[in-house]
Design a protein around this motif. Structure first.
Motif, PDB file in Angstrom:
ATOM      1  N   SER A   1      97.385  47.591  58.024  1.00  0.00           N
ATOM      2  CA  SER A   1      97.416  47.243  56.222  1.00  0.00           C
ATOM      3  C   SER A   1      96.410  47.783  55.745  1.00  0.00           C
ATOM      4  O   SER A   1      96.556  48.476  54.671  1.00  0.00           O
ATOM      5  CB  SER A   1      97.346  45.710  55.893  1.00  0.00           C
TER       6      SER A   1
ATOM      7  N   GLN B   1      97.565  51.431  53.840  1.00  0.00           N
ATOM      8  CA  GLN B   1      98.225  51.849  52.475  1.00  0.00           C
ATOM      9  C   GLN B   1      96.468  51.416  51.777  1.00  0.00           C
ATOM     10  O   GLN B   1      97.515  52.294  50.957  1.00  0.00           O
ATOM     11  CB  GLN B   1      97.840  49.892  52.477  1.00  0.00           C
TER      12      GLN B   1
ATOM     13  N   SER C   1      94.439  57.332  51.212  1.00  0.00           N
ATOM     14  CA  SER C   1      95.452  57.710  50.375  1.00  0.00           C
ATOM     15  C   SER C   1      95.146  59.135  50.163  1.00  0.00           C
ATOM     16  O   SER C   1      96.166  60.357  50.201  1.00  0.00           O
ATOM     17  CB  SER C   1      95.273  57.874  48.796  1.00  0.00           C
TER      18      SER C   1
ATOM     19  N   TRP D   1     105.815  51.186  52.474  1.00  0.00           N
ATOM     20  CA  TRP D   1     104.180  51.746  51.604  1.00  0.00           C
ATOM     21  C   TRP D   1     104.340  52.542  52.683  1.00  0.00           C
ATOM     22  O   TRP D   1     102.698  53.770  51.678  1.00  0.00           O
ATOM     23  CB  TRP D   1     103.182  50.708  51.540  1.00  0.00           C
TER      24      TRP D   1
ATOM     25  N   ASP E   1     104.351  56.010  50.955  1.00  0.00           N
ATOM     26  CA  ASP E   1     102.886  56.161  49.582  1.00  0.00           C
ATOM     27  C   ASP E   1     102.260  57.304  50.453  1.00  0.00           C
ATOM     28  O   ASP E   1     101.284  58.107  49.396  1.00  0.00           O
ATOM     29  CB  ASP E   1     102.836  55.070  48.947  1.00  0.00           C
TER      30      ASP E   1
END
Length: 778
Positions: free
Chosen positions: A485, A488, A491, A510, A513
């Protein structure tokens, strides 16, 4: 007037110190500029305080283009003209604007990095008041350096570095009695054997740059050296190939900067080097590991930069460091001894090097442990110790350290972080164990992390944010647990390699993303479930590798969204590029990524990573068909869907994948005919369609014939294929898949009946024997 404030170019020009300037608009003529009462307040314009005449026009780095008007001649008092790093000067035919020769008061002319459709004009020799002439890497037509430049008797600075010029006679230089700076780098001087005698007749010289000039040698004898003011000497990239000690410059004690890289000088450095007490920089890289350094350098107290990469034949690291300046006030900030076959134990005490900012000892045979004393190197920012024989645990590091590369050693133990400002951390190919500690999350400036090829284990820590992390390489460890995780929140992640670990569970939704991802390698784990459809939101993705997992379901349909895999949007192999790429180039990562292409595993470094454009979904449990949209990825080079349960036909438009080099669809349930468009793939070198249910005549083509010659098994296991290059003639009925299937079915039925009868007969016989035995019992 157009005052362009805030642009990068304006900032660079405004950073200069002379006068008050503003950029004139391209629409503002020089005559208007002269008449304007505000002209002396413009950036780029400097005026006389007494007469308000324009004395200086500086439009360097202005990103200007177009033609220059001869009305500039109205600036008759102009002394300083700088158009460097523009595309402004070319006339209507691209030739050098001749009106510039009319500035009789010009003392400073800078035209570097401009382009002209003409040779260097001989008329430049008429600008008799010039003191500064800079034509560095201005693109002229190939030709000879005009000897008329020798008429510029007031010249102090002459920059002529070029890739296209040559000279057979530089004797005109001796007329430049005041010359202090001479740069002729890149100019072909290969026929001039007396070049040293010429420059020796310019005693005013302080800086001499003759790098990459094809100079034949540097061991000429001089009865008297006149260059007593020489401070900088650049002779790199000339193949001299004679003993170092025979060179002419060792007794010039005024030299501060000496650059001799790629000159292939060999043998012992002379003792005279130890007496060059003004020396601050010595560059002697890439000289074929044929030099030895036994000189005592303790008196070189001004030395700040010493680089001998790839030049020494051998040496002992402890002995070498003991020869360096030992004063506590040592100025040495960069020591680079990479690729030098150096041995010995890593010194535990290096008190004379505490001023170091960068220390590079990679690719040697240095043993021992990393000294705990390094934490006292408060100025150290970069430490490169890769490819040695270092062992033990990584101790506390200098708090100011920003780059650490200790890859390919024998370091062990658990990982400790002692450098909160670290930006690049490369620990790959060691024996480091244990989990990643929670303090990892405190490394808020971390940009690149490579822990691959170790024995790390456990789950990754959960960090709230690591805003600068671009690359995360954790392959070939023992990490486990669900998909981390931590990722995530990354970015800005560009490269993610979690291959060869024990991660399980499904891919999270995700993942779509992480829109900056370019390389995603999750192969050789235990991931399961479907491929999330929104993985196609990763428009920057160049590599998708999910091979050797337990992934099921179908291949996502919207593959055309992966625009970085198309020819229009795919990045080019340029030497410079976006931050994520130039960062790897500057840090010189040995191997960034591995990928299986053309049935072989290849390692990719920073120079070749842009060529990785591929999809590998092999060895999973994927079902359904190959999406037709996949053929729109015309920038794809490698495609591997082998060893799944895919069915249906091969897309007819597969020939649209123009750049593809390797295609592997083997060991699936694909059926139908081989598309004729396969013969359009001009770059195809590996094709494997074996062990499917393909039928019909094999597509012909010269490229496919070559591919078959290299891999004759590419059609194996498809019993209904026929025609060359197979020895199965289509005229015998093999081209009819229905009858061929019926025939095979009939043959199977007959075989089944035979074996059924055989087993039945055996059973009846056995039963008869048993009955006879029972009857014989009393």
């Amino acid at each position: 007037m157009d005052c362009r404030r805030g642009s990068s170019s304006g900032t660079r020009a405004a950073g200069r110190t002379r006068g008050t300037r503003c950029w004139p608009s391209r629409k503002t003529s020089p005559a208007t500029l002269k008449a304007s009462s505000r002209r002396c307040r413009w950036k780029g314009v400097t005026c006389s305080n007494q007469t308000s005449h324009v004395l200086e026009l500086d439009l360097s780095y202005g990103m200007l283009a177009g033609q220059t008007s001869s009305s500039l001649l109205s600036l008759e008092h102009l002394e300083h003209l700088d158009f460097s790093y523009n595309d402004l000067l070319s006339g209507h035919d691209g030739r050098f604007p001749e009106f510039l020769f009319s500035f009789k008061n010009l003392r400073y002319l800078a035209l570097s990095k401009l382009s002209f459709a003409s040779r260097v004009p001989v008329q430049l020799g008429n600008l008799s008041t010039l003191e500064y002439l800079d034509l560095t890497y201005a693109d002229f037509l190939p030709g000879e350096v005009p000897p008329q430049l020798g008429n510029l008797s007031s010249l102090r600075y002459l920059g002529l570095a070029s890739r296209y010029l040559y000279s057979t006679d530089i004797s005109w230089l001796v007329r430049l009695h005041q010359l202090e700076y001479l740069d002729m780098g890149g100019i072909n001087l290969s026929t001039i054997d007396n070049w040293l005698h010429v420059v020796n007749m310019i005693p005013s010289l302080k800086s001499l740059s003759l790098g990459n000039c094809s100079l034949p040698r540097a061991n000429q004898s001089l009865t008297h050296i006149n260059l007593t003011k020489l401070e900088m000497l650049e002779l790199s990239m000339n193949y001299f190939g004679h003993p170092i000690a025979s060179s002419w410059f060792w007794n010039i004690t005024s030299i501060q900067v000496l650059e001799l890289s790629s000159t292939y000088l060999y043998g012992h450095f002379p003792d005279a080097l130890g007496r060059m007490t003004s020396l601050s920089r010595l560059g002697f890289q890439k000289n074929g590991n044929s030099a030895t350094m036994a000189v005592d350098l303790k008196k070189l107290c001004e030395l700040i930069y010493l680089s001998l990469d790839g030049s020494l034949s051998s040496g002992n690291i402890t002995e070498f460091i003991e020869k360096l300046p030992r004063r506590s006030s040592s100025k040495l900030y960069n020591l680079s001894l990479n690729d030098n076959n150096m041995t010995g134990i890593m010194p535990q005490v290096m008190g004379n090097l505490t001023s170091l900012i960068a220390l590079s000892l990679s690719n040697n045979s240095i043993s021992g442990s990393i000294s705990p004393g390094l934490q006292n190197f408060t100025s150290l920012e970069e430490l490169f110790l890769s490819s040695n024989n270092l062992s033990g645990q990584i101790r506390l590091l200098p708090r100011g350290l920003e780059i650490l590369d200790v890859s390919m050693n024998f370091l062990s133990g658990h990982l400790h972080f002692g450098a909160p400002n670290i930006k690049v951390l490369i620990l790959s190919s060691n024996k480091i164990t244990g989990p990643i500690p929670e303090k990892f999350c405190e490394l808020q400036y971390l940009r690149d992390l490579d822990l691959s090829n170790n024995s790390f284990a456990g789950e990754l820590p959960i960090c709230s944010s690591m805003p600068y992390l671009h690359s995360l390489l954790l392959s070939n460890n023992k990490f486990s647990g669900k998909f981390p995780s931590l990722i995530q929140n990354l970015s800005n992640l560009t490269l993610l390699d979690l291959s060869w670990n024990k991660f399980d569970g499904t891919l999270p939704i995700w993942i779509g993303d992480l829109t900056n991802l370019r390389f995603l390698d999750l192969s050789h784990n235990m991931l399961n479930g479907d491929i999330p459809g929104n993985i196609t939101h990763l428009r920057q993705l160049q590599l998708l590798n999910l091979s050797f997992n337990n992934i099921s379901g179908s291949i996502p349909q919207s593959l055309s969204n992966l625009t970085a895999m198309t020819k229009i949007h795919m990045p080019g192999p340029t030497p410079t590029g976006p931050d994520w790429y130039t960062g790897w180039i500057n840090n010189e990562f040995l191997e960034i990524l591995s990928a299986v292409t053309k049935h072989q595993q290849h390692k990719y470094g920073p120079q070749s990573i842009l060529y990785i454009v591929g999809i590998d979904l092999s060895v999973n449990h994927l079902t359904g068909g190959i999406p037709d949209e996949m053929t729109s990825l015309d920038g794809l080079r490698y495609l591997n869907l082998s060893k799944n349960c895919l069915s249906g036909n091969i897309p007819n438009n597969i020939g649209g994948m123009e750049l593809v080099e390797s295609v592997d669809f083997s060991w699936n349930n694909l059926s139908g005919e081989i598309p004729a468009s396969l013969s359009d793939l001009k770059f195809l070198s590996v094709l494997d369609l074996s062990y499917n249910n393909l039928s019909g005549r094999i597509t012909s083509g010269r490229q496919l014939e070559t591919v078959y010659d290299n891999n004759p098994t590419m059609y194996d296991g498809n019993t209904n294929l026929c025609g060359p290059p197979l020895q199965r003639n289509c005229s015998s009925g093999n081209s009819d898949p229905e009858h061929g299937s019926d025939k095979a079915s009939g043959e199977n039925s007959e075989s089944l009946f035979f074996y059924f009868g055989l087993v039945s007969g055996f059973a009846v016989g056995l039963l008869g024997v048993l009955c006879a035995l029972l009857l014989k019992k009393p």
